[in-house]
Design a protein around this motif. Structure first.
Motif, PDB file in Angstrom:
ATOM      1  N   ASP A  20       0.762  -1.228   0.042  1.00  0.00           N
ATOM      2  CA  ASP A  20      -0.116  -0.046  -0.256  1.00  0.00           C
ATOM      3  C   ASP A  20       0.739   1.232  -0.065  1.00  0.00           C
ATOM      4  OD1 ASP A  20      -2.424  -1.563   0.212  1.00  0.00           O
ATOM      5  OD2 ASP A  20      -2.440  -1.770   2.267  1.00  0.00           O
ATOM      6  N   TRP A  21       0.215   2.622  -0.184  1.00  0.00           N
ATOM      7  CA  TRP A  21       0.797   3.689  -0.241  1.00  0.00           C
ATOM      8  C   TRP A  21       0.195   4.602   0.855  1.00  0.00           C
ATOM      9  CZ3 TRP A  21       5.065   5.212  -3.100  1.00  0.00           C
ATOM     10  CH2 TRP A  21       5.478   4.358  -4.266  1.00  0.00           C
ATOM     11  N   MET A 182      -2.566 -11.700   5.267  1.00  0.00           N
ATOM     12  CA  MET A 182      -2.476 -12.140   3.875  1.00  0.00           C
ATOM     13  C   MET A 182      -1.613 -11.344   2.968  1.00  0.00           C
ATOM     14  SD  MET A 182      -2.569 -14.813   1.596  1.00  0.00           S
ATOM     15  CE  MET A 182      -3.855 -15.973   2.344  1.00  0.00           C
ATOM     16  N   LYS A 183      -1.837 -10.013   3.047  1.00  0.00           N
ATOM     17  CA  LYS A 183      -1.189  -8.998   2.296  1.00  0.00           C
ATOM     18  C   LYS A 183       0.384  -8.973   2.541  1.00  0.00           C
ATOM     19  CE  LYS A 183      -3.646  -5.287   2.869  1.00  0.00           C
ATOM     20  NZ  LYS A 183      -4.091  -3.998   2.686  1.00  0.00           N
ATOM     21  N   GLU A 184       0.681  -9.332   3.883  1.00  0.00           N
ATOM     22  CA  GLU A 184       2.098  -9.302   4.274  1.00  0.00           C
ATOM     23  C   GLU A 184       2.623 -10.553   4.036  1.00  0.00           C
ATOM     24  OE1 GLU A 184       2.633  -8.404   8.429  1.00  0.00           O
ATOM     25  OE2 GLU A 184       1.674  -6.382   8.241  1.00  0.00           O
ATOM     26  N   GLN A 185       1.945 -11.508   4.092  1.00  0.00           N
ATOM     27  CA  GLN A 185       2.602 -12.756   3.550  1.00  0.00           C
ATOM     28  C   GLN A 185       2.832 -12.905   2.107  1.00  0.00           C
ATOM     29  OE1 GLN A 185       1.172 -16.745   5.227  1.00  0.00           O
ATOM     30  NE2 GLN A 185       0.906 -17.508   3.257  1.00  0.00           N
ATOM     31  N   VAL A 186       1.929 -12.261   1.401  1.00  0.00           N
ATOM     32  CA  VAL A 186       2.512 -12.259  -0.112  1.00  0.00           C
ATOM     33  C   VAL A 186       3.721 -11.358  -0.070  1.00  0.00           C
ATOM     34  CG1 VAL A 186       1.491 -11.430  -2.379  1.00  0.00           C
ATOM     35  CG2 VAL A 186       0.010 -12.591  -0.956  1.00  0.00           C
ATOM     36  N   ARG A 187       3.799 -10.271   0.136  1.00  0.00           N
ATOM     37  CA  ARG A 187       5.008  -9.431   0.085  1.00  0.00           C
ATOM     38  C   ARG A 187       6.285 -10.120   0.695  1.00  0.00           C
ATOM     39  NH1 ARG A 187       5.023  -5.559  -3.277  1.00  0.00           N
ATOM     40  NH2 ARG A 187       6.852  -4.659  -2.028  1.00  0.00           N
ATOM     41  N   GLN A 188       6.207 -10.687   1.849  1.00  0.00           N
ATOM     42  CA  GLN A 188       7.256 -11.110   2.738  1.00  0.00           C
ATOM     43  C   GLN A 188       7.796 -12.431   1.611  1.00  0.00           C
ATOM     44  OE1 GLN A 188       7.507 -11.007   7.170  1.00  0.00           O
ATOM     45  NE2 GLN A 188       5.210 -11.256   6.686  1.00  0.00           N
ATOM     46  N   LEU A 189       6.818 -13.159   1.108  1.00  0.00           N
ATOM     47  CA  LEU A 189       7.088 -14.423   0.652  1.00  0.00           C
ATOM     48  C   LEU A 189       8.069 -14.180  -1.002  1.00  0.00           C
ATOM     49  CD1 LEU A 189       7.381 -17.497   0.128  1.00  0.00           C
ATOM     50  CD2 LEU A 189       4.861 -17.314  -0.878  1.00  0.00           C
ATOM     51  N   GLU A 319      -9.088   9.731   3.034  1.00  0.00           N
ATOM     52  CA  GLU A 319      -8.498   8.617   3.542  1.00  0.00           C
ATOM     53  C   GLU A 319      -9.345   7.391   3.243  1.00  0.00           C
ATOM     54  OE1 GLU A 319      -5.677  10.301   7.048  1.00  0.00           O
ATOM     55  OE2 GLU A 319      -7.697  10.474   7.249  1.00  0.00           O
ATOM     56  N   MET A 320     -10.665   7.443   3.522  1.00  0.00           N
ATOM     57  CA  MET A 320     -11.427   6.612   3.120  1.00  0.00           C
ATOM     58  C   MET A 320     -11.650   6.116   1.833  1.00  0.00           C
ATOM     59  SD  MET A 320     -14.225   7.139   6.340  1.00  0.00           S
ATOM     60  CE  MET A 320     -15.140   5.484   6.247  1.00  0.00           C
ATOM     61  N   LEU A 321     -11.824   7.192   1.192  1.00  0.00           N
ATOM     62  CA  LEU A 321     -12.226   7.072  -0.545  1.00  0.00           C
ATOM     63  C   LEU A 321     -11.007   7.030  -1.210  1.00  0.00           C
ATOM     64  CD1 LEU A 321     -14.926   9.702  -0.237  1.00  0.00           C
ATOM     65  CD2 LEU A 321     -15.114   7.267  -0.588  1.00  0.00           C
ATOM     66  N   ALA A 322      -9.893   7.411  -0.779  1.00  0.00           N
ATOM     67  CA  ALA A 322      -8.779   7.431  -1.778  1.00  0.00           C
ATOM     68  C   ALA A 322      -7.386   6.599  -1.139  1.00  0.00           C
ATOM     69  CB  ALA A 322      -8.337   9.007  -2.167  1.00  0.00           C
ATOM     70  N   THR A 323      -6.751   7.488  -0.406  1.00  0.00           N
ATOM     71  CA  THR A 323      -5.400   7.051   0.290  1.00  0.00           C
ATOM     72  C   THR A 323      -5.388   7.459   1.620  1.00  0.00           C
ATOM     73  OG1 THR A 323      -4.314   6.871  -2.071  1.00  0.00           O
ATOM     74  CG2 THR A 323      -2.920   6.896   0.175  1.00  0.00           C
ATOM     75  N   PRO A 324      -4.430   6.579   2.584  1.00  0.00           N
ATOM     76  CA  PRO A 324      -4.322   7.215   3.802  1.00  0.00           C
ATOM     77  C   PRO A 324      -3.603   8.268   3.774  1.00  0.00           C
ATOM     78  CG  PRO A 324      -4.281   4.894   3.823  1.00  0.00           C
ATOM     79  CD  PRO A 324      -4.494   5.366   2.465  1.00  0.00           C
ATOM     80  N   GLN A 325      -3.370   9.378   5.037  1.00  0.00           N
ATOM     81  CA  GLN A 325      -2.811  10.314   4.719  1.00  0.00           C
ATOM     82  C   GLN A 325      -2.300  10.770   6.260  1.00  0.00           C
ATOM     83  OE1 GLN A 325      -4.011  13.631   5.881  1.00  0.00           O
ATOM     84  NE2 GLN A 325      -1.969  14.885   5.242  1.00  0.00           N
ATOM     85  N   ARG A 326      -1.013  11.465   6.250  1.00  0.00           N
ATOM     86  CA  ARG A 326      -0.739  11.701   7.643  1.00  0.00           C
ATOM     87  C   ARG A 326       0.128  13.224   7.510  1.00  0.00           C
ATOM     88  NH1 ARG A 326       2.754   8.365  10.834  1.00  0.00           N
ATOM     89  NH2 ARG A 326       3.519  10.126  11.784  1.00  0.00           N
TER      90      ARG A 326
END
Length: 350
Positions: A20-21, A182-189, A319-326
């Motif tokens: 994710d971004w 599951m997202k983390e598993q895919v990336r780590q594998l 953030e809910m409709l596009a991308t998380p932001q800080r």
């Protein structure tokens, strides 16, 4: 020509663990703040509450009575989100309408018999007891043939949906592997297959070199604000050894995990001198009977407080409709947490 500066200019950061971004807007943190900045009201709770369904000896919502426990206490949730006797089945007749049954076991862990304590106020020995229970439950739940993932987590504070202030956490075990792990598993594998090393092992090595986002470390664990953090004071606890799950920890590692857990949460409380709310959870290897050398143990902390004890960060709108932001950068957050005392503010003022 103005040179791009990560501390000044809007930019996106990539989350190597999930793919994710996150949008970072550091310039917004400099705008004048005219909102609330006061400290939160401290609520004094009794050591024992006769109305609390998690206190020793009291009747739970489901009608059973808790024993007079003196350390940690674990029981099957009286209103579990997952059930062991759910029959296997599916619904839906094409790819647009799909559903399948889910099976699992949900448990509650009372961290302490004391109603008035939270993890940062508990002793090292008591928190070590929590870690021991985590290891035991992960191992035992994982032995069920219908349990393929064990999610250990804690919601602290009413703002994070915690309905009872008694110190406790939860364990939900399920047939399916949940979305985030599951997202983390895919990336780590994928990373392991490419480099023959764990993703977090390489990430941790570079973070230890840079030091910008480090908050605390001991012999076996590092506490840091991740490069891709979304929440204002988000943090991760990562094992220095590439260990796939809790069952493989040594006594020394369990002791240091308890220490890291306490040290981070003490700093959280000290930040705004309030019982700091957060959701936290462990991500580790599935219990599906397969080998998972790609997995590297870590624990996420997602706290909502932004500027003070009463100003919160929520995921809304964009953030809910596009991308998380800080707004504030992870480097700034880590610096502030790193500088705080390791003595809880309540003890420091006595």
């Amino acid at each position: 020509m103005v040179k791009f500066n990560m501390e000044e200019h809007p930019h996106r950061r990539f989350n190597a663990l999930t793919g994710d971004w996150v949008l970072v807007s550091p310039h917004r943190a400099k705008r004048p703040w005219q909102g609330q900045v006061e400290k939160g009201q401290q609520t004094e709770r009794p050591q024992y509450d006769e109305k609390c369904y998690l206190c020793p000896g009291n009747e739970r919502i489901g009608g059973e009575n808790n024993p007079q426990y003196t350390g940690t206490y674990v029981f099957t949730n009286d209103f579990s989100a997952l059930l062991t006797d759910t029959p296997l089945g599916k619904d839906g007749d094409d790819e647009l309408f799909r559903a399948e049954s889910e099976q699992g076991i949900c448990k509650v862990i009372c961290f302490s018999p004391r109603h008035d304590l939270t993890i940062p106020e508990m002793t090292q020995e008591a928190v070590r007891g929590v870690v021991d229970v985590w290891q035991k439950e992960y191992t035992e739940l994982g032995r069920h043939d219908f349990v393929n993932y064990v999610q250990i987590f804690e919601n602290k504070g009413a703002v994070m949906g915690c309905s009872n202030p008694h110190p406790h956490g939860q364990i939900w075990s399920s047939r399916s592997i949940p979305v985030e792990p599951m997202k983390e598993q895919v990336r780590q594998l994928a990373y392991l297959q490419k480099y023959n090393r764990t993703l977090l092992g390489d990430y941790l090595k570079k973070e230890l070199e840079k030091k910008d986002r480090l908050i605390y470390q001991n012999e076996n664990f590092v506490v840091l604000s991740p490069y891709w953090a979304v929440w204002p004071f988000e943090a991760m606890i990562v094992s220095k050894r590439a260990v796939a799950d809790l069952s493989l920890f040594t006594d020394a590692e369990k002791e240091d995990l308890a220490d890291a857990y306490r040290q981070l949460t003490i700093r959280y409380d000290n930040l705004f001198e309030v019982s700091f709310p957060y959701s936290a959870g462990i991500h580790q290897a599935p219990t599906d009977g397969e080998d998972h050398p790609e997995w590297h143990f870590h624990m996420h902390f997602y706290p909502p407080l932004l500027r003070s004890a009463t100003v919160k960060k929520f995921m809304v709108g964009y953030e809910m409709l596009a991308t998380p932001q800080r707004d504030i950068t992870p480097e700034t957050s880590a610096s502030r947490l790193r500088a705080l005392s390791d003595i809880h503010f309540k003890k420091a003022t006595k």
